[in-house]
Design an enzyme around this catalytic site. Structure first.
Site, PDB file in Angstrom:
ATOM      1  N   ASN A   9       0.883  -1.172   0.000  1.00  0.00           N
ATOM      2  CA  ASN A   9       0.000   0.000   0.000  1.00  0.00           C
ATOM      3  C   ASN A   9       0.919   1.220   0.000  1.00  0.00           C
ATOM      4  O   ASN A   9       1.463   1.583   1.043  1.00  0.00           O
ATOM      5  CB  ASN A   9      -0.884  -0.052   1.254  1.00  0.00           C
ATOM      6  N   HIS A 181     -12.539   4.010   0.211  1.00  0.00           N
ATOM      7  CA  HIS A 181     -12.534   3.080   1.357  1.00  0.00           C
ATOM      8  C   HIS A 181     -13.257   1.771   1.028  1.00  0.00           C
ATOM      9  O   HIS A 181     -13.725   1.060   1.925  1.00  0.00           O
ATOM     10  CB  HIS A 181     -13.182   3.702   2.613  1.00  0.00           C
ATOM     11  N   ARG A 243      -8.706  16.858   6.240  1.00  0.00           N
ATOM     12  CA  ARG A 243      -9.549  17.201   5.077  1.00  0.00           C
ATOM     13  C   ARG A 243     -10.890  17.746   5.551  1.00  0.00           C
ATOM     14  O   ARG A 243     -11.417  17.324   6.571  1.00  0.00           O
ATOM     15  CB  ARG A 243      -9.778  15.962   4.206  1.00  0.00           C
ATOM     16  N   GLU A 381      -8.020  -3.963   5.524  1.00  0.00           N
ATOM     17  CA  GLU A 381      -7.987  -3.774   4.071  1.00  0.00           C
ATOM     18  C   GLU A 381      -6.912  -4.643   3.422  1.00  0.00           C
ATOM     19  O   GLU A 381      -7.099  -5.153   2.319  1.00  0.00           O
ATOM     20  CB  GLU A 381      -7.718  -2.295   3.760  1.00  0.00           C
TER      21      GLU A 381
END
Ligand code: ADP
Length: 398
Positions: A9, A181, A243, A381
């Site tokens: 990742n 996501h 964010r 994930e």
């Protein structure tokens, strides 16, 4: 001899890795870790399956490390464990699959070219995600690689959920809501049937709150995504660490016309200076804010919770009701305070919250009598990517 399946990742300044034993049915973790601070103060850390530190290295401050150097370091570490030479497949997290890639895919030269063409849709992430694919293709041309997308899981959204009310000239160019996501939501959806004391309908209408540094909500109807709070980019929806989340587009016009800001300056504000950090003026890290007495830190958390509850309302409307609410990722899994406050604000939809269970980390944090089951489900994930990689490359026993 075991087969090792490696998951990478890669971001702009870090590469996270997880190595799995592909000979085990449930893909046992061998080691995971990361190289961080690639272009500033590089450092490497690895952990074994029990979470104990099993390796670390720090380069001199001021040394810069390219992605290729980081991958070489990770490979050398794996070789040192005696597993590197058994590398059978590599799975990658790739943020954007566009409209074309709605499932994980084996990487070919053609696929890689197509993924490069999606860079304008995710300029801050896509090029970094693709770099390790190029590097591994050069160094290990015989090792199959699989790209898994953050967007793909949301391909089941109806058009009404993915469309912006914009002219066709823009939608034709791919301006629509993709959602992100997805690997986390997919993993959680595979876990729902495993929850103990599963209430009827838990696979019915579920809202999942992925609350990490990035944060979003997803509405799952029988395990399929039908709406999500992130949109064209990973900026929309919830307030995040740095964010802004949902924002009146008129604010952008104001920043351009009245404040004379250019695109890069606006990007910096929206991605790196906003959210918990911007509102608190202190930190984008929830732990720091919870520990702070500062009134701005308190307000940042209040706004964070309020935004989750409000956006959850829109997910519940898309589902026309809710049977199950799930918390996952860093804040969702670890902050009892955030979970309690969100559930208090969502009590109207039928949540009877169990504070004792919440403090004890559930996994069920609603009372037996609650109309809506509320759960903590830790996400993974990387394991989701490993599963896809094994399925597509048939890395099986022997
Ligand atoms: P990423 O999106 O980078 O994968 P994570 O899912 O690890 O991030 O989430 C990081 C966030 O989780 C940070 O804001 C961190 O403060 C928060 N977090 C981690 N542990 C706790 C905790 N015990 N209490 C509150 N927040 C926590």
């Amino acid at each position: 001899m075991a087969n090792i399946l490696l998951v990478l990742n890669a971001g702009s300044s870090s590469i996270k890795f997880s190595a799995y034993d592909a000979d085990t049915d449930d893909l046992q973790l061998v080691t995971r870790g990361q190289v961080e601070g690639l272009f500033s103060a590089p450092r490497f850390a690895a952990y074994n399956a029990r979470g104990e530190k099993s390796g670390e290295h720090a380069w001199r401050t001021g040394d810069t490390l390219e992605h290729a150097d980081a991958i070489a370091h990770i490979s050398a570490y794996l070789r040192g464990l005696g597993v590197g030479h058994r590398l059978k497949a590599v799975g990658h997290r790739v943020v954007h699959g566009g409209a074309q890639f709605t499932k994980p895919v084996i990487v070919t030269e053609h696929v890689l070219n197509e993924l490069e063409r999606l860079t304008p849709l995710a300029p801050l992430h896509q090029p970094h995600n693709l770099k390790p694919i190029h590097i591994i293709a050069q160094r290990h041309p015989d090792v199959p690689q699989v790209a898994c997308f953050d967007t793909a899981f949301h391909a089941t959204q109806p058009e009404v959920a993915s469309a912006f009310a914009l002219p066709e000239s823009l939608t034709r160019r791919g301006v629509r809501r993709y959602g992100f996501h997805g690997l986390s939501y997919e993993y959680v959806s595979t876990q729902l049937p495993n929850l103990p004391n599963l209430p009827d309908g838990a696979r019915g209408r579920t809202v999942v709150a992925h609350l990490g540094n990035g944060a979003s909500l997803c509405a799952l109807d029988a395990g399929r995504s039908i709406a999500t709070t992130m949109g064209f980019t990973a900026l929309d929806g919830l307030m995040m660490g740095t964010r802004c989340g949902n924002l009146d587009p008129g604010v952008l016009l104001y920043m351009i016309d009245e404040l004379g800001m250019n695109a890069r300056e606006i990007e910096d504000v929206l991605y790196r200076q906003s959210g918990l950090l911007g509102v608190s003026g202190l930190s984008g890290d929830m732990r720091t804010l919870i520990a702070s007495e500062d009134s701005r830190a308190r307000f940042a958390i209040e706004l964070y919770v309020y935004r989750i509850a409000r956006e959850a309302g829109s997910m519940i409307a898309a589902l026309r009701g809710i049977d199950t609410l799930v918390f996952t990722a860093g804040v969702g899994e670890n902050s009892a305070d955030t979970r309690r406050r969100v559930c208090e604000q969502l009590a109207w939809c039928g949540i009877d919250f169990d504070e004792q269970a919440n403090v004890a980390r559930g996994p069920r944090i609603s009372k037996d009598t609650s109309k809506v089951g509320v759960w903590i489900v830790p996400t993974d994930e990387e394991l989701m990517i490993a599963r896809h990689t094994r399925n597509l490359t048939s890395v099986t026993r022997g």
